[in-house]
Design a protein around this motif. Structure first.
Motif, mmCIF file in Angstrom:
data_model
loop_
_atom_site.group_PDB
_atom_site.id
_atom_site.type_symbol
_atom_site.label_atom_id
_atom_site.label_comp_id
_atom_site.label_asym_id
_atom_site.label_seq_id
_atom_site.Cartn_x
_atom_site.Cartn_y
_atom_site.Cartn_z
ATOM 1 N N ARG A 197 0.830 -1.205 0.000
ATOM 2 C CA ARG A 197 0.000 0.000 0.000
ATOM 3 C C ARG A 197 0.865 1.256 0.000
ATOM 4 N N ARG A 198 2.005 1.203 0.697
ATOM 5 C CA ARG A 198 2.915 2.344 0.741
ATOM 6 C C ARG A 198 3.468 2.630 -0.652
ATOM 7 N N MET A 199 3.795 1.584 -1.389
ATOM 8 C CA MET A 199 4.324 1.777 -2.749
ATOM 9 C C MET A 199 3.264 2.382 -3.666
ATOM 10 N N VAL A 200 2.005 1.974 -3.493
ATOM 11 C CA VAL A 200 0.929 2.534 -4.305
ATOM 12 C C VAL A 200 0.789 4.028 -4.027
ATOM 13 N N CYS A 201 0.876 4.418 -2.752
ATOM 14 C CA CYS A 201 0.778 5.844 -2.401
ATOM 15 C C CYS A 201 1.902 6.644 -3.044
#
Length: 69
Positions: free
Chosen positions: A24-28
């Motif tokens: 999820r952090r990479m998507v952000c």
């Protein structure tokens, strides 16, 4: 195959939460990097399940936060 719609809810299992967080952090960060159409100044601070902060900023987080001090 297209993308599935996932219901937004808190992940209850701590192990699953720790595995899901980096994804999820990479998507952000990817979405922040692609926000170039109107040249916005953005800043995001995200805390991991372990309490470690991760920050993203465009152009950088310091430049964004200086506007509010």
């Amino acid at each position: 195959m297209g993308q599935r719609k996932i219901k937004m809810e808190k992940v209850q299992d701590m192990n699953t939460r720790q595995v899901t967080f980096p994804k999820r952090r990479m998507v952000c960060s990817r979405r922040l990097a692609s926000a170039t159409l109107c040249n916005p100044e953005l800043g995001i601070v995200v805390f991991s399940p372990g309490g470690k902060p991760f920050s993203y900023g465009k152009p950088n987080l310091d430049a964004v936060t200086e506007r509010f001090y």
